[in-house]
Scaffold this motif. Structure first.
Motif, short mmCIF file in Angstrom:
data_model
loop_
_atom_site.label_atom_id
_atom_site.label_comp_id
_atom_site.label_asym_id
_atom_site.label_seq_id
_atom_site.Cartn_x
_atom_site.Cartn_y
_atom_site.Cartn_z
N TYR A 1 14.40 3.87 -5.18
CA TYR A 1 12.96 3.90 -5.44
C TYR A 1 12.71 4.47 -6.82
O TYR A 1 13.17 5.57 -7.16
N SER A 2 11.96 3.73 -7.62
CA SER A 2 11.46 4.21 -8.91
C SER A 2 9.97 3.95 -8.95
O SER A 2 9.53 2.80 -8.81
N GLY A 3 9.22 5.02 -9.09
CA GLY A 3 7.78 4.85 -9.10
C GLY A 3 7.06 6.13 -8.76
O GLY A 3 7.59 7.24 -8.93
N THR A 4 5.87 5.99 -8.24
CA THR A 4 5.00 7.13 -7.97
C THR A 4 5.19 7.66 -6.56
O THR A 4 5.28 6.88 -5.60
N TRP B 1 -0.20 18.17 5.06
CA TRP B 1 0.35 17.81 3.75
C TRP B 1 0.95 16.42 3.89
O TRP B 1 1.63 16.13 4.89
N GLN B 2 0.69 15.55 2.93
CA GLN B 2 1.21 14.19 2.98
C GLN B 2 2.07 13.89 1.75
O GLN B 2 1.76 14.34 0.64
N LEU B 3 3.13 13.13 1.98
CA LEU B 3 3.91 12.54 0.89
C LEU B 3 3.88 11.03 1.10
O LEU B 3 4.27 10.53 2.16
N ARG B 4 3.40 10.31 0.07
CA ARG B 4 3.26 8.85 0.18
C ARG B 4 3.93 8.19 -1.03
O ARG B 4 4.04 8.78 -2.11
N PHE B 5 4.34 6.94 -0.82
CA PHE B 5 4.97 6.17 -1.89
C PHE B 5 4.56 4.71 -1.74
O PHE B 5 3.98 4.30 -0.72
N ASP B 6 4.90 3.90 -2.74
CA ASP B 6 4.51 2.49 -2.79
C ASP B 6 5.40 1.68 -1.85
O ASP B 6 6.59 1.47 -2.11
N ALA B 7 4.81 1.24 -0.73
CA ALA B 7 5.59 0.54 0.29
C ALA B 7 6.20 -0.75 -0.22
O ALA B 7 7.29 -1.16 0.22
N GLY C 1 0.82 -1.20 0.00
CA GLY C 1 0.00 0.00 0.00
C GLY C 1 0.86 1.25 0.00
O GLY C 1 2.09 1.20 -0.08
N TYR C 2 0.19 2.39 0.10
CA TYR C 2 0.92 3.66 0.09
C TYR C 2 1.15 4.14 1.52
O TYR C 2 0.22 4.20 2.33
N VAL C 3 2.40 4.47 1.80
CA VAL C 3 2.83 4.91 3.13
C VAL C 3 3.70 6.15 2.96
O VAL C 3 4.07 6.53 1.85
N GLY C 4 4.06 6.76 4.07
CA GLY C 4 4.94 7.93 3.99
C GLY C 4 4.89 8.75 5.25
O GLY C 4 4.95 8.21 6.36
N PHE C 5 4.73 10.06 5.09
CA PHE C 5 4.74 10.94 6.25
C PHE C 5 3.89 12.17 5.97
O PHE C 5 3.56 12.48 4.81
N ALA C 6 3.52 12.84 7.05
CA ALA C 6 2.71 14.06 6.96
C ALA C 6 3.42 15.18 7.69
O ALA C 6 4.22 14.95 8.60
N VAL D 1 9.12 9.46 -9.79
CA VAL D 1 10.49 9.73 -9.38
C VAL D 1 11.36 8.51 -9.65
O VAL D 1 10.86 7.38 -9.78
N ALA D 2 12.66 8.76 -9.71
CA ALA D 2 13.64 7.69 -9.84
C ALA D 2 14.85 8.10 -9.01
O ALA D 2 15.70 8.87 -9.47
N SER D 3 14.90 7.62 -7.78
CA SER D 3 15.97 8.02 -6.87
C SER D 3 16.93 6.86 -6.62
O SER D 3 16.58 5.69 -6.83
N THR D 4 18.12 7.21 -6.15
CA THR D 4 19.15 6.20 -5.89
C THR D 4 19.70 6.38 -4.48
O THR D 4 19.41 7.37 -3.80
N THR D 5 20.52 5.44 -4.08
CA THR D 5 21.13 5.50 -2.75
C THR D 5 22.38 6.36 -2.72
O THR D 5 22.94 6.60 -1.65
N SER D 6 22.83 6.84 -3.87
CA SER D 6 24.11 7.56 -3.91
C SER D 6 23.98 9.04 -3.60
O SER D 6 24.88 9.63 -2.98
N ASN D 7 22.88 9.67 -4.02
CA ASN D 7 22.72 11.11 -3.83
C ASN D 7 21.25 11.45 -3.63
O ASN D 7 20.35 10.68 -4.01
N PHE D 8 21.02 12.62 -3.04
CA PHE D 8 19.67 13.16 -3.00
C PHE D 8 19.30 13.68 -4.39
O PHE D 8 20.11 14.33 -5.06
N THR D 9 18.08 13.39 -4.81
CA THR D 9 17.56 13.87 -6.08
C THR D 9 16.45 14.87 -5.81
O THR D 9 15.59 14.65 -4.94
N TYR D 10 16.48 15.97 -6.55
CA TYR D 10 15.53 17.07 -6.33
C TYR D 10 14.35 16.94 -7.29
O TYR D 10 14.52 16.65 -8.48
#
Length: 625
Positions: free
Chosen positions: A136-139, A186-192, A107-112, A160-169
């Motif tokens: 993480y690559s996805g919504t 405000w919530q930010l959620r992603f595919d757990a 499901g979708y999880v994240g933080f507020a 988004v398509a992020s990696t473990t090497s750097n922060f992506t903006y």
């Protein structure tokens, strides 16, 4: 009450009834009036910057200040969130938010983030920015949600398509419907399922409703627009106490408030909460330019609120820092700091012609060394920038050099009872005409009975108007004056009363009775103060008359008394104009979401004579030509 008063006023004009006092305005003589008289004093107090006039509405987005922890954050779904110092976003933003997802989670999880006592959810378009690090690559789903109701006001997806090497903006925008209250997150959620058994880190989340003049990292449009209606002439910043710091190392440091916000470390402000410094030096100066305000830039002068004083040769590095700041503001792009300004997006120099040396150096054991500290800074600045007007932070002669250099303005602050303000009506009548004044802070903060004033009320605001009339009569030497503090976020305030306030609910911006006095006086200004022949003395009625270069005559009136006053104003050759009136009961205030007193305007006509009734505790402006 206002409508009945205006009905009576209309009858009074038509009937031409006799008045208790008659004011005849001379069309010759008088003295010049400062074009900068009415202005704004701003420091980040009462969450007036972060959570107030600055546009970014998410709280603790950079984990700045002494002990930010997880303030304003909460988990969404079956995850654990934590402040992660092992994954700094930058050398300035030294923490990020770690979201750990247990194995097997779907499901979708994240933080507020709950913002500043809620996130303002308006029917508008928001700009949203964030950094992410991790595999993480996805919504990523971004939402504005009622915290209790669960109503979703905005729902937006970004890939988004992020990696473990750097922060992506990432940056995006979305539209929202309006919430009925402030209880939103405000919530930010992603595919757990794509992160289960691992984690993602997020940094510097930012959410902006529309900004004033559509500026990047700008002021909140609704708040700034309400302030712009005052048509002030100057902005004194960044303090105030918030300039000084608890110690020299905690002071407001101009060079840590410039450039990309990812490079601004913020600080623990002087009013018990962190400052992000997203509202920094360039943003202040853009504010000035957008509202046609003359900047009055305060510079640190060696005094800290904790009592530490830097003076003598120990002050030299801080004097150099002031010169560096002025080069950043004023220098050509051929200079070191002028080039840095250009790199940060501003090629042309800013128009800064006033600086103030310190803040309230007559207090906190600063008086004994201020004469030397002021002289040391004055000499260095004046040698490099001889056309800059320099302001001393006190009028106390025991704290000032024995000989004050020509052109120096001195600053005085008044926080008083209503009766005390009225007693100071003639404060400047006999002041040396060679000694210009900035009334850098003033407000009626205590009732005549000694009670604390939490909300400005008509008696107090009327007393401020009496004092302002006294200043305007002497505005050949009173060059500038600013009510303080400017703004508060309701329920997050350290000081009251304030000129206006807001919270995170729609349509919450509330002008105090003093706001409407300031607006009336600032928007009706002449360039020459004119003599007035009166058939009575000052008190309880007070007045001042002026004329603009365009030939409009202004008569400002304040009735500091419990009975109404009939007033006839004679100005030869005038025929029509407006009468603006602010009136209410002696103790009546405007409260959050409950504005009962605002200015009412009535058109007037006559043959050089206008008769009005001024109710008890009322303030008015007659503008005719």
């Amino acid at each position: 009450m206002i409508s009945s008063v205006l009905s009576y006023l209309a009858v009074t004009w038509l009937a031409g009834q006799a008045s208790a006092i008659e004011l005849t305005v001379s069309k010759t003589g008088g003295n010049s009036s400062s074009s900068l008289l009415y202005g704004i004093m701003f420091e980040d107090i009462n969450n007036s910057g972060d959570g107030g006039i600055h546009g970014q509405v998410l709280r603790n987005n950079g984990f700045q200040g002494d002990d930010p922890g997880l303030t304003a954050y909460s988990a969404v779904g079956d995850v654990t969130i934590s402040q992660d110092t092992s994954e700094p976003l930058s050398s300035a933003i030294t923490s990020s938010l770690k979201v750990s997802v247990p194995s097997g989670t779907t499901g979708y999880v994240g933080f507020a983030n709950e913002g500043y006592d809620g996130v303002p959810v308006l029917e508008t378009t928001y700009d949203n920015y964030f950094y992410v690090k991790g595999d993480y690559s996805g919504t990523v789903n971004l939402r504005l949600v009622g915290n209790s109701s669960g109503i979703v006001y905005a729902d937006h997806n970004i890939t988004v398509a992020s990696t473990t090497s750097n922060f992506t903006y990432y940056e995006t925008s979305f539209t929202s419907s309006v919430s009925a209250d402030a209880n939103n997150v405000w919530q930010l959620r992603f595919d757990a399922s794509k992160v289960a058994g691992s984690s993602l880190n997020f940094g510097l989340v930012q959410l902006f409703p529309p900004t004033y003049n559509s500026r990047s990292n700008g002021l909140r449009n609704d708040v700034a627009s309400f302030l712009a209606e005052v048509k002030a002439s100057f902005l004194r910043f960044p303090g105030g106490n918030n300039l000084e710091g608890a110690s020299p190392s905690d002071r407001w440091k101009w060079n840590e408030t410039i450039g990309p916000v990812i490079d601004r470390p913020g600080r623990e402000g002087d009013w018990s909460y962190p400052n992000t410094d997203a509202l920094g030096l360039d943003e202040y100066l853009q504010w000035c330019e957008d509202m046609n305000l003359v900047p009055v830039l305060a510079v640190w002068a060696g005094l800290s609120l904790g009592g530490g004083i830097v003076s003598g040769s120990d002050l030299d590095p801080y004097v150099d820092d002031i010169l560096n700041e002025l080069e950043y503001v004023l220098g050509s792009t051929d200079t070191t700091y002028g080039a840095l300004r250009a790199k940060n997006g501003r090629t042309e120099p800013w128009n800064v012609q006033h600086i103030e040396v310190g803040n309230e150096d007559n207090l906190n054991s600063g008086c004994g060394t201020y004469a030397d500290r002021f002289t040391q800074i004055y000499d260095a600045v004046h040698a490099a920038y001889p056309n800059i007007t320099i302001v001393a932070s006190t009028t106390d002669t025991s704290c000032l050099p024995s000989t004050i250099p020509d052109g120096v303005i001195t600053d005085i602050h008044h926080y008083l009872t209503p009766d005390e303000f009225v007693e100071l009506f003639d404060e400047w009548d006999n002041w040396s005409r060679d000694w210009p004044i900035l009334v850098g802070e003033y407000a009626s903060t205590t009732g005549n009975d000694g009670s604390t004033t939490y909300w400005s009320y008509m008696q107090g605001s009327c007393s401020e108007a009496v004092y302002m009339i006294g200043m305007e009569r002497n505005s050949d030497i009173v060059k500038m004056a600013s009510f303080a503090p400017l703004l508060e976020h309701f329920d997050m305030a350290e000081w009251s009363p304030d000129l206006f306030g807001l919270d995170s609910s729609p349509d919450s911006i509330t002008g105090s009775t003093s706001y409407y006095v300031q607006k009336m006086f600032s928007t009706n200004r002449g360039s020459t103060i004119l003599p007035v022949n009166a058939t009575g003395d000052f008190d309880p009625l007070f007045w001042v008359a002026s004329v603009s270069d365009a030939g409009t005559y202004y008569v400002k009136l304040a009735n500091y008394g419990a009975t109404s006053q009939n007033v006839t104003v004679n100005i030869e050759g005038t025929t029509s104009g407006d009468f603006q009136l602010l009136t209410g009961g002696e103790s009546v205030s405007n409260y959050p979401h409950d504005v009962s007193i605002t200015t009412t305007t009535l058109s007037v006509s006559g043959s050089g004579s206008f008769t009005v009734e001024l109710p008890a505790w009322a303030v008015a402006v007659l503008a005719v030509s």
